[in-house]
Write an enzyme that holds these catalytic residues in place. Sequence first.
Site, PDB file in Angstrom:
ATOM      1  N   TYR A 156      27.351 -28.764 -12.468  1.00 22.96           N
ATOM      2  CA  TYR A 156      26.953 -27.729 -13.354  1.00 22.96           C
ATOM      3  C   TYR A 156      27.453 -28.105 -14.669  1.00 22.96           C
ATOM      4  O   TYR A 156      28.537 -28.241 -14.948  1.00 22.96           O
ATOM      5  CB  TYR A 156      27.546 -26.549 -12.592  1.00 22.96           C
ATOM      6  CG  TYR A 156      27.075 -25.305 -13.324  1.00 22.96           C
ATOM      7  CD1 TYR A 156      25.650 -24.948 -13.489  1.00 22.96           C
ATOM      8  CD2 TYR A 156      27.849 -24.647 -14.047  1.00 22.96           C
ATOM      9  CE1 TYR A 156      25.361 -23.640 -14.268  1.00 22.96           C
ATOM     10  CE2 TYR A 156      27.625 -23.127 -14.901  1.00 22.96           C
ATOM     11  CZ  TYR A 156      26.357 -23.000 -15.017  1.00 22.96           C
ATOM     12  OH  TYR A 156      26.015 -21.815 -15.725  1.00 22.96           O
ATOM     13  N   ASP A 251      32.041 -33.861 -18.473  1.00 20.06           N
ATOM     14  CA  ASP A 251      31.954 -32.306 -18.792  1.00 20.06           C
ATOM     15  C   ASP A 251      33.253 -31.869 -18.388  1.00 20.06           C
ATOM     16  O   ASP A 251      33.486 -31.582 -17.253  1.00 20.06           O
ATOM     17  CB  ASP A 251      30.788 -31.785 -18.289  1.00 20.06           C
ATOM     18  CG  ASP A 251      30.778 -30.202 -18.261  1.00 20.06           C
ATOM     19  OD1 ASP A 251      31.720 -29.722 -18.931  1.00 20.06           O
ATOM     20  OD2 ASP A 251      29.880 -29.630 -17.824  1.00 20.06           O
ATOM     21  N   LYS A 279      36.571 -22.822 -21.172  1.00 21.20           N
ATOM     22  CA  LYS A 279      37.419 -22.282 -20.292  1.00 21.20           C
ATOM     23  C   LYS A 279      38.999 -22.096 -21.057  1.00 21.20           C
ATOM     24  O   LYS A 279      38.865 -21.250 -21.860  1.00 21.20           O
ATOM     25  CB  LYS A 279      37.368 -22.620 -19.090  1.00 21.20           C
ATOM     26  CG  LYS A 279      35.669 -22.531 -18.159  1.00 21.20           C
ATOM     27  CD  LYS A 279      35.666 -22.658 -16.970  1.00 21.20           C
ATOM     28  CE  LYS A 279      34.101 -22.031 -16.566  1.00 21.20           C
ATOM     29  NZ  LYS A 279      33.482 -23.353 -16.085  1.00 21.20           N
TER      30      LYS A 279
HETATM   31  C1  LIG Z   1      31.864 -22.993 -16.626  1.00 20.22           C
HETATM   32  C2  LIG Z   1      31.300 -24.442 -16.621  1.00 20.22           C
HETATM   33  C3  LIG Z   1      30.272 -24.745 -17.820  1.00 20.22           C
HETATM   34  C4  LIG Z   1      29.593 -23.596 -18.371  1.00 20.22           C
HETATM   35  O1  LIG Z   1      30.444 -23.098 -19.281  1.00 20.22           O
HETATM   36  P1  LIG Z   1      30.112 -21.314 -19.727  1.00 20.22           P
HETATM   37  O2  LIG Z   1      31.103 -20.898 -20.622  1.00 20.22           O
HETATM   38  O3  LIG Z   1      29.971 -20.675 -18.547  1.00 20.22           O
HETATM   39  O4  LIG Z   1      28.800 -21.435 -20.311  1.00 20.22           O
HETATM   40  C5  LIG Z   1      29.672 -26.167 -18.079  1.00 20.22           C
HETATM   41  N1  LIG Z   1      30.290 -26.968 -17.447  1.00 20.22           N
HETATM   42  C6  LIG Z   1      31.164 -27.049 -16.659  1.00 20.22           C
HETATM   43  C7  LIG Z   1      31.731 -28.212 -15.716  1.00 20.22           C
HETATM   44  C8  LIG Z   1      31.911 -25.666 -16.191  1.00 20.22           C
HETATM   45  O5  LIG Z   1      32.610 -25.599 -15.147  1.00 20.22           O
END
Ligand SMILES: *Cc1c(COP(=O)(O)O)cnc(C)c1O
Length: 441
Positions: A156, A251, A279
Amino acid sequence: MSPSTPAVSRPDFRLPKSHEAFARANRVIPGGVNSPARAFGAVGGEPPFMAKAEGAYLFDIDGHQYIDYIGSWGPMILGHGHPHVREAAARALELGTSFGAPTVREAEIAEAVAAAVPSIEKVRFVSSGTEATMSAIRLARGATGRDKVIKMAGHYHGHVDALLIQAGSAATTLGTPNSPGVTAGAAKDTLLCPFNDADAVAALLEQHRGEVAAVLLEPIAGNMGLVPPGPGYLEALRALTERHGVLLVFDEVMTGFRVAYGGAQALYGVTPDMTTLGKIVGGGLPAAAYGSSAKVMDRVSPAGPVFQAGTLSGNPLAMAAGLATLETLREGHAYERLEALSARLAEGLGRAARDAKVPHVVQRVGSMLTLFFHDGPVRNYDDARRSDTALFARFFWEMLARGVYLPCSQFEAAFVSAAHTEADIDHTIDAAREALAAAAG
Ligand SMILES: *Cc1c(COP(=O)(O)O)cnc(C)c1O
């Protein structure tokens, strides 16, 4: 007074005030929530509405206290309301919440990020992880002059159109959008691979020679439950992308500052070309970032032609909370503590599941972990989807009733924070024994 571990199981667990709040929210907010996972769709029922959080605990409006294992889905690695973070944000609040003009703190946190993350020399701050991955892909395309992106099934990257592509079983299948509103055009440049299969990436790079801008992945998958990279996998991707002149993008929105101060790339010693963060880097306020070498980042406007902007980017409150979080992590012994607590939890959950005789595997990297109701290791999305999600749903509710707030899906990682105590962990393991007996019986 700091609250301590909640004590007793609650056979009379009810959420009448939350029920009312959910009905009210549903009248004016789609599904009653501002992000879908919060609605408990994967486990059924209605979510408790939260009143406050402190340290390792959440408190709902019905008077229940929970040990929190979602940590706002990743950011709260120090626990809720850490004094350094709170003071930094409060001081920033006094000085103004947004200027639309540069501040010194933006360079300070950028320096801290560049010093921490091996692949980053320069970094641009944005407001969400979605924005970070969207901007990183645009930059990868702008830098290479190529269109296609390879992503892994079950990973994701936020709700970026081109990355909302459903898992296909065959490695070479072209992606089909998994949401209405994502056009075939947005999906056509996304190529899918199973995670932990470097040969599949090699085949796609061969087949689409000269067309692929980036290979994008969670170096440790957290969004299909916790799935670590197999031995040699990240190294193989590094070598393949180098050979094909393709940018390797990690990511690390979830893993950055989580599995190690320098993220998964520092933990495994594999340096990508580009990294996204989110995060933890915002310390519980909205901030995220993408970074790379100075050469690549200098293609971003106004230094270069690849456009990207944001009214609230580098927001003073978020930068203050983020910087205070990074400083606390860097200067303390958070990672040793997180490792010890998380190992204790993983072992205890494994023992409880074994004694309950349910098919299971506990997968963990640092303070991210998942108890899969799956027989044997989970290596990719297809494995993950064979888990017993009905058992998970029953287990989740039995745990909630015992004051343990787990992620409300089998396909999410649980997070331990530095505010958790051994007593919290042991309470969680005891609760899991009872919950598994009730859920499996
Ligand atoms: C949470 C997450 C996102 C998206 O971040 P948001 O701040 O919710 O838009 C993208 N990549 C990874 C790996 C994530 O865990």
